[in-house]
Design a protein around this motif. Structure first.
Motif, PDB file in Angstrom:
ATOM      1  N   ASP A 133       0.867  -1.172   0.000  1.00  0.00           N
ATOM      2  CA  ASP A 133       0.000   0.000   0.000  1.00  0.00           C
ATOM      3  C   ASP A 133       0.909   1.228   0.000  1.00  0.00           C
ATOM      4  OD1 ASP A 133       1.031  -0.219   2.553  1.00  0.00           O
ATOM      5  OD2 ASP A 133      -0.841   0.225   3.569  1.00  0.00           O
ATOM      6  N   LEU A 134       0.338   2.394   0.204  1.00  0.00           N
ATOM      7  CA  LEU A 134       1.149   3.615   0.231  1.00  0.00           C
ATOM      8  C   LEU A 134       1.935   3.671   1.533  1.00  0.00           C
ATOM      9  CD1 LEU A 134      -1.421   6.217  -1.119  1.00  0.00           C
ATOM     10  CD2 LEU A 134       0.274   4.920  -2.381  1.00  0.00           C
ATOM     11  N   ILE A 135       3.245   3.766   1.420  1.00  0.00           N
ATOM     12  CA  ILE A 135       4.118   3.844   2.587  1.00  0.00           C
ATOM     13  C   ILE A 135       4.402   5.315   2.842  1.00  0.00           C
ATOM     14  CG2 ILE A 135       6.366   3.229   3.547  1.00  0.00           C
ATOM     15  CD1 ILE A 135       6.316   0.794   1.644  1.00  0.00           C
ATOM     16  N   GLN A 136       4.027   5.784   4.016  1.00  0.00           N
ATOM     17  CA  GLN A 136       4.208   7.190   4.358  1.00  0.00           C
ATOM     18  C   GLN A 136       5.673   7.456   4.658  1.00  0.00           C
ATOM     19  OE1 GLN A 136       1.769   8.454   7.577  1.00  0.00           O
ATOM     20  NE2 GLN A 136       2.033  10.600   7.105  1.00  0.00           N
ATOM     21  N   LEU A 137       6.191   8.543   4.096  1.00  0.00           N
ATOM     22  CA  LEU A 137       7.578   8.934   4.290  1.00  0.00           C
ATOM     23  C   LEU A 137       7.649  10.187   5.144  1.00  0.00           C
ATOM     24  CD1 LEU A 137       8.795   8.560   0.601  1.00  0.00           C
ATOM     25  CD2 LEU A 137       9.069   6.898   2.439  1.00  0.00           C
ATOM     26  N   GLN A 138       8.753  10.338   5.850  1.00  0.00           N
ATOM     27  CA  GLN A 138       9.016  11.604   6.523  1.00  0.00           C
ATOM     28  C   GLN A 138      10.031  12.360   5.680  1.00  0.00           C
ATOM     29  OE1 GLN A 138      10.419  10.527  10.378  1.00  0.00           O
ATOM     30  NE2 GLN A 138      12.512  10.242   9.729  1.00  0.00           N
ATOM     31  N   LYS A 139      10.109  13.645   5.869  1.00  0.00           N
ATOM     32  CA  LYS A 139      11.017  14.459   5.071  1.00  0.00           C
ATOM     33  C   LYS A 139      12.453  14.069   5.396  1.00  0.00           C
ATOM     34  CE  LYS A 139      11.875  19.122   3.538  1.00  0.00           C
ATOM     35  NZ  LYS A 139      11.459  20.499   3.570  1.00  0.00           N
ATOM     36  N   GLY A 140      13.246  13.931   4.362  1.00  0.00           N
ATOM     37  CA  GLY A 140      14.644  13.559   4.542  1.00  0.00           C
ATOM     38  C   GLY A 140      14.855  12.076   4.288  1.00  0.00           C
ATOM     39  N   GLU A 141      15.814  11.498   4.999  1.00  0.00           N
ATOM     40  CA  GLU A 141      16.204  10.101   4.810  1.00  0.00           C
ATOM     41  C   GLU A 141      15.232   9.150   5.514  1.00  0.00           C
ATOM     42  OE1 GLU A 141      19.455   7.438   3.466  1.00  0.00           O
ATOM     43  OE2 GLU A 141      19.225   9.570   3.186  1.00  0.00           O
ATOM     44  N   ASN A 142      14.768   8.137   4.797  1.00  0.00           N
ATOM     45  CA  ASN A 142      13.905   7.091   5.351  1.00  0.00           C
ATOM     46  C   ASN A 142      14.598   5.754   5.131  1.00  0.00           C
ATOM     47  OD1 ASN A 142      10.947   8.273   5.896  1.00  0.00           O
ATOM     48  ND2 ASN A 142      11.886   9.364   4.198  1.00  0.00           N
ATOM     49  N   GLU A 143      14.687   4.964   6.181  1.00  0.00           N
ATOM     50  CA  GLU A 143      15.288   3.637   6.091  1.00  0.00           C
ATOM     51  C   GLU A 143      14.157   2.621   6.059  1.00  0.00           C
ATOM     52  OE1 GLU A 143      17.706   1.194   9.242  1.00  0.00           O
ATOM     53  OE2 GLU A 143      18.992   2.729   8.335  1.00  0.00           O
ATOM     54  N   ILE A 144      14.040   1.918   4.944  1.00  0.00           N
ATOM     55  CA  ILE A 144      12.956   0.954   4.775  1.00  0.00           C
ATOM     56  C   ILE A 144      13.549  -0.445   4.752  1.00  0.00           C
ATOM     57  CG2 ILE A 144      11.108   0.180   3.254  1.00  0.00           C
ATOM     58  CD1 ILE A 144      10.712   3.091   2.486  1.00  0.00           C
ATOM     59  N   ALA A 145      13.043  -1.293   5.648  1.00  0.00           N
ATOM     60  CA  ALA A 145      13.527  -2.668   5.760  1.00  0.00           C
ATOM     61  C   ALA A 145      12.537  -3.599   5.080  1.00  0.00           C
ATOM     62  CB  ALA A 145      13.673  -3.043   7.230  1.00  0.00           C
ATOM     63  N   ILE A 146      13.071  -4.471   4.224  1.00  0.00           N
ATOM     64  CA  ILE A 146      12.272  -5.500   3.575  1.00  0.00           C
ATOM     65  C   ILE A 146      12.731  -6.826   4.168  1.00  0.00           C
ATOM     66  CG2 ILE A 146      11.626  -6.580   1.407  1.00  0.00           C
ATOM     67  CD1 ILE A 146      12.428  -3.944   0.055  1.00  0.00           C
ATOM     68  N   ARG A 147      11.815  -7.514   4.835  1.00  0.00           N
ATOM     69  CA  ARG A 147      12.150  -8.781   5.500  1.00  0.00           C
ATOM     70  C   ARG A 147      11.427  -9.925   4.799  1.00  0.00           C
ATOM     71  NH1 ARG A 147      10.624  -5.707  10.509  1.00  0.00           N
ATOM     72  NH2 ARG A 147      12.530  -4.595  11.039  1.00  0.00           N
ATOM     73  N   TYR A 148      12.224 -10.866   4.305  1.00  0.00           N
ATOM     74  CA  TYR A 148      11.699 -12.084   3.712  1.00  0.00           C
ATOM     75  C   TYR A 148      11.916 -13.218   4.703  1.00  0.00           C
ATOM     76  CZ  TYR A 148      12.266  -9.427  -0.629  1.00  0.00           C
ATOM     77  OH  TYR A 148      12.207  -8.468  -1.596  1.00  0.00           O
ATOM     78  N   ARG A 149      11.059 -14.208   4.675  1.00  0.00           N
ATOM     79  CA  ARG A 149      11.236 -15.380   5.527  1.00  0.00           C
ATOM     80  C   ARG A 149      11.377 -16.597   4.613  1.00  0.00           C
ATOM     81  NH1 ARG A 149      11.118 -15.394  10.543  1.00  0.00           N
ATOM     82  NH2 ARG A 149       9.860 -13.534  10.707  1.00  0.00           N
ATOM     83  N   GLU A 150      12.498 -17.306   4.799  1.00  0.00           N
ATOM     84  CA  GLU A 150      12.737 -18.512   4.012  1.00  0.00           C
ATOM     85  C   GLU A 150      11.857 -19.643   4.518  1.00  0.00           C
ATOM     86  OE1 GLU A 150      16.915 -19.246   4.370  1.00  0.00           O
ATOM     87  OE2 GLU A 150      17.416 -17.818   2.811  1.00  0.00           O
ATOM     88  N   GLY A 151      11.802 -20.718   3.740  1.00  0.00           N
ATOM     89  CA  GLY A 151      11.018 -21.875   4.126  1.00  0.00           C
ATOM     90  C   GLY A 151      11.476 -22.479   5.440  1.00  0.00           C
ATOM     91  N   SER A 152      12.760 -22.353   5.770  1.00  0.00           N
ATOM     92  CA  SER A 152      13.287 -22.888   7.028  1.00  0.00           C
ATOM     93  C   SER A 152      12.926 -22.008   8.218  1.00  0.00           C
ATOM     94  CB  SER A 152      14.810 -23.026   6.929  1.00  0.00           C
ATOM     95  OG  SER A 152      15.398 -21.741   6.772  1.00  0.00           O
ATOM     96  N   GLY A 153      12.399 -20.820   7.981  1.00  0.00           N
ATOM     97  CA  GLY A 153      12.046 -19.898   9.062  1.00  0.00           C
ATOM     98  C   GLY A 153      13.055 -18.795   9.269  1.00  0.00           C
ATOM     99  N   LYS A 154      14.193 -18.858   8.609  1.00  0.00           N
ATOM    100  CA  LYS A 154      15.238 -17.842   8.740  1.00  0.00           C
ATOM    101  C   LYS A 154      14.796 -16.551   8.044  1.00  0.00           C
ATOM    102  CE  LYS A 154      19.958 -16.848   7.396  1.00  0.00           C
ATOM    103  NZ  LYS A 154      21.033 -17.227   6.487  1.00  0.00           N
ATOM    104  N   ALA A 155      14.961 -15.431   8.746  1.00  0.00           N
ATOM    105  CA  ALA A 155      14.572 -14.129   8.177  1.00  0.00           C
ATOM    106  C   ALA A 155      15.766 -13.502   7.464  1.00  0.00           C
ATOM    107  CB  ALA A 155      14.081 -13.211   9.272  1.00  0.00           C
ATOM    108  N   VAL A 156      15.497 -12.928   6.305  1.00  0.00           N
ATOM    109  CA  VAL A 156      16.514 -12.210   5.536  1.00  0.00           C
ATOM    110  C   VAL A 156      16.012 -10.781   5.394  1.00  0.00           C
ATOM    111  CG1 VAL A 156      17.703 -12.038   3.334  1.00  0.00           C
ATOM    112  CG2 VAL A 156      17.149 -14.295   4.276  1.00  0.00           C
ATOM    113  N   GLU A 157      16.864  -9.825   5.752  1.00  0.00           N
ATOM    114  CA  GLU A 157      16.456  -8.420   5.714  1.00  0.00           C
ATOM    115  C   GLU A 157      17.320  -7.640   4.747  1.00  0.00           C
ATOM    116  OE1 GLU A 157      17.030  -5.018   8.883  1.00  0.00           O
ATOM    117  OE2 GLU A 157      15.234  -6.177   9.363  1.00  0.00           O
ATOM    118  N   GLN A 158      16.687  -6.792   3.949  1.00  0.00           N
ATOM    119  CA  GLN A 158      17.383  -5.879   3.049  1.00  0.00           C
ATOM    120  C   GLN A 158      16.940  -4.464   3.393  1.00  0.00           C
ATOM    121  OE1 GLN A 158      16.052  -7.465  -0.696  1.00  0.00           O
ATOM    122  NE2 GLN A 158      17.959  -8.584  -0.990  1.00  0.00           N
TER     123      GLN A 158
END
Length: 167
Positions: A133-158
């Motif tokens: 959906d629409l992700i609200q930003l604040q003025k300036g730098e925004n750090e956005i984390a994308i977290r995927y979960r593998e089939g084994s349950g291990k989380a991978v974050e970008q």
């Protein structure tokens, strides 16, 4: 001495008489051909033009923009680590993309703007594809984390950095 109580017929006749008493003058004003003078029209128009609601303060008109005019859509199909900051001119960003991880557990994507704590809703668009959906930003730098979960349950974050210059 003894009076009969009123019946429904009495009430109907009384109502009919009242309606006729009120209807005759009203009908008379509708069919009369009195001309309206220019003075009357001018007086009414100036009175209406000078009146404003008392509960509304007088302010200058504002330009209202919709949220969609400040939207930037971005494709995140297989983002590379160390991706440089994305610059946008709006106050919202929307991501779409696909997951390129092996052993990916379908539907386990979480996208969070760490700068303001907003967690985006992620919608599945088929196998390994998603849209937010629409992700609200604040003025300036925004750090956005994308977290995927593998089939084994291990989380991978970008981490993706989004720089917003206009709010």
């Amino acid at each position: 001495m003894f009076k009969r109580p009123p019946t429904d017929t009495h009430f109907i006749l009384l109502t009919l008489a009242l309606v006729l008493v009120m209807a005759v003058p009203t009908f008379n004003t509708l069919v009369s051909n009195e001309e309206i003078s220019e003075e009357d029209v001018l007086m009414v128009s100036t009175t209406l033009a000078s009146r404003t609601p008392a509960s509304v303060p007088a302010v200058a008109p504002m330009k209202v923009e919709s949220a969609l005019s400040n939207l930037t859509a971005f494709d995140l199909s297989c983002p590379k680590p160390g991706l440089e900051a994305i610059s946008v001119t709006g106050s919202f960003v929307q991501f779409q993309g696909k997951n390129c991880l092996k052993n990916y557990k379908d539907g386990d994507v979480e996208i969070v703007n760490k700068s303001n704590g907003y967690t985006a809703s992620v919608f599945s668009r088929g196998i390994n594809k998603y849209q937010t959906d629409l992700i609200q930003l604040q003025k300036g730098e925004n750090e956005i984390a994308i977290r995927y979960r593998e089939g084994s349950g291990k989380a991978v974050e970008q981490i993706i950095r989004v720089r917003s210059s206009q709010i």
